[in-house]
Design a protein around this motif. Structure first.
Motif, PDB file in Angstrom:
ATOM      1  N   LYS A 256      47.858 139.623  88.208  1.00 34.83           N
ATOM      2  CA  LYS A 256      48.839 140.056  89.205  1.00 34.83           C
ATOM      3  C   LYS A 256      49.430 141.425  88.866  1.00 34.83           C
ATOM      4  O   LYS A 256      50.361 141.894  89.523  1.00 34.83           O
ATOM      5  N   VAL A 257      48.910 142.050  87.808  1.00 32.19           N
ATOM      6  CA  VAL A 257      49.455 143.340  87.380  1.00 32.19           C
ATOM      7  C   VAL A 257      49.272 144.400  88.457  1.00 32.19           C
ATOM      8  O   VAL A 257      50.204 145.139  88.793  1.00 32.19           O
ATOM      9  N   ASN A 258      48.061 144.448  89.026  1.00 32.15           N
ATOM     10  CA  ASN A 258      47.813 145.451  90.059  1.00 32.15           C
ATOM     11  C   ASN A 258      48.762 145.294  91.232  1.00 32.15           C
ATOM     12  O   ASN A 258      49.290 146.274  91.757  1.00 32.15           O
ATOM     13  N   VAL A 357      52.136 145.603  72.615  1.00 34.24           N
ATOM     14  CA  VAL A 357      51.208 145.154  71.571  1.00 34.24           C
ATOM     15  C   VAL A 357      50.005 144.511  72.242  1.00 34.24           C
ATOM     16  O   VAL A 357      50.162 143.592  73.043  1.00 34.24           O
ATOM     17  N   ILE A 358      48.827 145.016  71.942  1.00 30.78           N
ATOM     18  CA  ILE A 358      47.599 144.459  72.506  1.00 30.78           C
ATOM     19  C   ILE A 358      46.687 144.047  71.358  1.00 30.78           C
ATOM     20  O   ILE A 358      46.438 144.833  70.445  1.00 30.78           O
ATOM     21  N   CYS A 365      40.597 149.180  76.645  1.00 30.10           N
ATOM     22  CA  CYS A 365      40.878 150.377  77.433  1.00 30.10           C
ATOM     23  C   CYS A 365      41.592 150.082  78.765  1.00 30.10           C
ATOM     24  O   CYS A 365      42.671 150.602  79.010  1.00 30.10           O
ATOM     25  N   PRO A 366      41.006 149.247  79.625  1.00 28.42           N
ATOM     26  CA  PRO A 366      41.713 148.958  80.875  1.00 28.42           C
ATOM     27  C   PRO A 366      43.055 148.266  80.651  1.00 28.42           C
ATOM     28  O   PRO A 366      44.018 148.506  81.394  1.00 28.42           O
ATOM     29  N   VAL A 367      43.120 147.420  79.629  1.00 27.75           N
ATOM     30  CA  VAL A 367      44.371 146.702  79.345  1.00 27.75           C
ATOM     31  C   VAL A 367      45.470 147.705  79.006  1.00 27.75           C
ATOM     32  O   VAL A 367      46.580 147.665  79.541  1.00 27.75           O
ATOM     33  N   LEU A 368      45.122 148.637  78.112  1.00 27.83           N
ATOM     34  CA  LEU A 368      46.092 149.633  77.668  1.00 27.83           C
ATOM     35  C   LEU A 368      46.531 150.518  78.837  1.00 27.83           C
ATOM     36  O   LEU A 368      47.732 150.737  79.051  1.00 27.83           O
ATOM     37  N   GLY A 370      46.493 149.907  81.965  1.00 29.00           N
ATOM     38  CA  GLY A 370      47.284 149.158  82.944  1.00 29.00           C
ATOM     39  C   GLY A 370      48.693 148.873  82.452  1.00 29.00           C
ATOM     40  O   GLY A 370      49.673 149.065  83.177  1.00 29.00           O
ATOM     41  N   LEU A 371      48.792 148.429  81.217  1.00 33.71           N
ATOM     42  CA  LEU A 371      50.091 147.942  80.730  1.00 33.71           C
ATOM     43  C   LEU A 371      51.019 149.053  80.236  1.00 33.71           C
ATOM     44  O   LEU A 371      52.231 148.883  80.198  1.00 33.71           O
TER      45      LEU A 371
END
Lengths: 483, 305
Positions: A256-258, A357-358, A365-368, A370-371
């Motif tokens: 649901k981040v997007n 923190v990931i 890459c996409p996580v970073l 995005g967040l």
């Protein structure tokens, strides 16, 4: 609040329901203390019931029938040391017959319920070569035998140190091979401390989440971003945090981040359960209504079909009621979930988190990318990955995109030492790798910058002249001399 | 701003870290009317800093720009004025984890030195913990007290100017953890034991030389400490960059496989179409030199009395 945090100061005894860490030698296991629950640890089984009421840090020995008995005082001894010792091993021959006790003999000793130390003493007494061994070889022999036959178990309070070492030793695959010294770096580089708002995305069984929560001590908030259907928290549960810690923990689904970023997040939760959703507004009245309806239903058939077996009828009514209840519970749960989602969304929406923190098995890459959007400027972030290449990609992407400085790609080596008189050296076996970290600090992006009257992005050197003209009135002499 | 609490905007009296570029930073105390000279020109505190958001870009008089950062113990460690040799973040991280530090912990430290570790401990144990730090050098102790005040953490720390080997930490039975960074830690083991809680606690000693470790371990064993463990952590920083690998020329060949094609089979990186003689790949190279040794960390547990 202060009392809650300091409650560890009190001499708190072990209780039913507590999460504890069992320790034997340097092997750990995390368990919850339950009534008459059989625990298997290091090829032994026992019950923890006798540990209840004892203080944390107590050492137990296992008695027949798997009950634990607190160990008296310190092991009375290195009485095992013999005075005699050889100089070297020139006369020691390995004929396989130096130990006079047979395997069966040892088994018998064990069955007789002999203490570990006594068995070790027997082994020494029956070893023909022991007294010829050097002092050091004797010590090594005793240590090895002790490890095998002395099976004392210590019950400890969980901590990041113990759990991180436990996971790394037992199930490194579950925590993406995150070594404890790397976890230490994460917590420090992330400036994790009480009172901050930290976003955590991890697939390390909840260990990283738990360690972040421990460092926050129940002050501030943690938002756990999770993939799939729900967050994994087994590792976090093992910390046995007091209940007020859990109030600081929020969760938000990654999928649901997007929507959240686009401002299209629908908090009414239509997709999962539209019915629960429809009646949500009138929840409080409807609950009364439905119960009323069910009563009506009950009474109606009773009056009409008197012939039906009243017992059967009762059962059916009960079943009906139960179903009704379950639906109600489900509805409540949905409502609870929706509230949680809303509160996590509210925390994220400010885009002012104090850290990120990931540590996951996903491509970082996409996580970073995005967040990082949820993090305030001048805050640290740390990304863990078992492999280096994905972090190289993150590094490059961040460099292109801006918004982060002080980027560092690191890994650490951990070396243990054996420290003994005249026998000090690095431990023979060391861990091959504990993963890689990319860390950095966020800064205001240039979009936000625009309002600060500043213009295009140009290297300082190029802009020097331009600005010099505009600001020639101040310190121009110095500026020119530098140029 | 405080070292134990984030804030959004820069205020008078804050300590901010000016980020000038790769590995170039400086700490600045914000005072209205004050100016700071950088290689990009002057920063005027009243107009450029006060009221600005931490993390924003500030343009200096000569047109160059810098970032102003919120202080953290980690940034402080690389910016603080050295009065002694200091502990760096890699060791600090491991000390913090292995000593089980968290909000509420009561910690003893000696010596205070330049306060690199102290700031990190304070960050971790706030808001309910306390640090008792002992420094036998009067001037250093004084300087540390002053710094803690400026950094708004003095309510969390007590600095004692005494010799820890002779007089101990000045407290008994209240500490969860003890940290020693002194030349002869074995002489302070008794005091460490006394300072720790009855129910036990953790100890760490930092020593550069193995002989010191040896004596410390012996003393710890003699005083009934358990789980004695010595380790060393080294940090490798990787330099991310593109490297160009030229392709060898085997001369013209019949058939279809040219060396460039082979290379592009091997890696997906684009081969620059001009010349066809090299491959660029992204890689991370280890530094030519790195810190090979800082010190040995010896940890131990004091069991329940």
């Amino acid at each position: 609040m202060a009392e809650c945090v300091n409650d560890s100061d009190a001499e708190s005894p072990i209780n039913y329901g507590d999460y504890v860490v069992l320790k034997r030698g340097d092997v750990f296991k995390s368990v919850q203390v339950e009534n008459k629950k059989k625990v298997i640890f290091e090829k032994q089984w026992f019950f923890l019931d006798n540990a209840v009421g004892q203080l944390y840090g107590t050492m137990f020995e296992i008695e027949a029938g798997g009950s634990l008995k607190p160990k008296a005082v310190k092991r009375a001894g290195d009485s095992l040391d013999s005075k005699e010792a050889g100089q070297d091993n020139r006369h020691i021959v390995d004929d396989g017959r130096s130990q006079k006790l047979t395997r069966d003999d040892i088994e018998t000793l064990k069955e007789q319920g002999l203490k570990g130390q006594e068995i070790v003493q027997q082994l020494i007494d029956n070893s023909t070569t022991f007294k010829d061994k050097t002092e050091f070889a004797q010590a090594k022999y005793i240590k090895k035998k002790k490890k095998k036959y002395e099976s004392d178990i210590t019950v400890l309070k969980p901590s990041t140190r113990l759990l991180a070492m436990m996971y790394h030793g037992r199930e490194p695959g579950k925590i993406c091979h995150l070594r404890y010294d790397t976890l230490a770096q994460i917590l420090t580089l992330g400036n994790i401390h009480a009172g901050s708002k930290i976003i955590v995305f991890e697939t390390c069984a909840g260990l990283v989440l738990g360690s972040v929560m421990e460092r926050m001590g129940g002050f501030g908030s943690v938002i756990q971003m999770y993939p799939g259907g729900g967050p994994t928290r087994a590792g976090m549960e093992s910390f046995g945090f007091p209940s007020h810690f859990h109030e600081t923990l929020h969760e938000f689904p990654l999928c649901k981040v997007n929507a959240l970023l686009a401002g299209t997040l629908d908090l009414s939760e239509k997709d999962t359960d539209s019915q629960a959703n429809g009646s949500r507004i009138a929840e409080s009245d409807s609950s009364q209504e439905t119960s009323g309806v069910s009563e009506e239903k009950n009474s109606e058939p009773q009056s009409m079909e008197v012939s039906v077996d009243p017992q059967e009828e009762m059962k059916r009514a009960e079943r009906e009621k139960l179903r009704e209840q379950r639906a109600q519970e489900k509805k409540l749960k949905m409502e609870e979930k929706r509230k949680k989602l809303a509160s996590a969304a509210a925390l994220l929406e400010g885009r002012n988190a104090d850290g990120l923190v990931i540590a996951s098995r996903f491509h970082p890459c996409p996580v970073l990318m995005g967040l990082l959007k949820f993090v305030a400027p001048s805050r640290p972030f740390v990304v863990y990955c078992q492999y280096r290449e994905p972090l190289i990609e993150c590094y490059t992407k961040l460099r292109e995109q801006g918004g982060a400085i002080s980027l560092r790609l690191t890994d650490s080596w951990l070396r243990h030492y054996q420290v003994l008189p005249n026998r000090t050296h690095p431990v023979l076996l060391m861990s091959g790798g504990g993963g890689y970290l990319l860390s950095g600090t966020t800064v205001a992006t240039d979009a936000a910058k625009a309002r600060n009257q500043h213009k295009s992005e140009e290297p300082a050197a190029k802009r020097l002249k331009l600005d010099e003209i505009s600001s020639s009135c101040d310190s121009s002499a110095k500026a020119i001399s530098v140029v | 701003m405080s070292f134990v609490e984030y804030s959004e905007l820069i205020q008078e009296g804050d300590v901010v870290i000016i980020f000038l570029g790769h590995d170039s930073m400086m700490p600045v105390k914000v005072q209205s009317g004050a100016q700071t000279q950088t290689r990009y020109g002057v920063i005027r505190h009243s107009s450029d800093l006060i009221g600005q958001r931490f993390g924003s870009k500030v343009t200096c008089s000569k047109g160059g720009w810098v970032y102003v950062l919120h202080p953290t113990p980690e940034l402080w460690t690389v910016n603080l004025p050295h009065r002694t040799q200091i502990l760096y973040t890699t060791d600090i991280a491991n000390i913090t984890l292995m000593l089980d530090l968290k909000p509420g912990s009561v910690v003893c430290e000696s010596g205070t030195g330049s306060g690199s570790l102290s700031h990190s401990i304070l960050r971790t144990i706030a808001p309910t913990g306390h640090l008792h730090t002992v420094e036998f050098h009067a001037q250093r102790a004084e300087k540390a007290i002053q710094e803690f005040k400026e950094h708004k953490v003095s309510h969390l720390v007590t600095v004692r100017n005494q010799d820890v080997c002779a007089e101990g930490f000045g407290i008994t039975g209240v500490a969860d953890a003890v940290f020693l960074d002194i030349p002869s830690p074995w002489e302070a083991v008794t005091h460490a034991k006394r300072a720790l809680k009855r129910k036990g606690g953790r100890l760490c000693s930092f020593s550069p030389c193995i002989e010191q470790v040896q004596r410390t371990c012996e003393a710890l064993l003699n005083h009934g400490f358990e789980e004695i463990c010595t380790l060393e952590v080294l940090l490798r920083v990787h330099d991310v960059r593109s490297v160009t690998l030229p392709l060898p020329d085997f001369g013209p060949e019949e058939g279809c496989t040219s060396s460039t094609q082979m290379a592009s089979d091997l890696s997906q990186e684009e081969v620059p179409n001009t010349g066809n003689t090299s491959v660029i790949c992204k890689t991370a190279t280890p530094p030519r030199e790195m810190a090979g040794h800082t010190g040995y960390l010896t940890f131990a547990t004091k069991p329940r009395d």
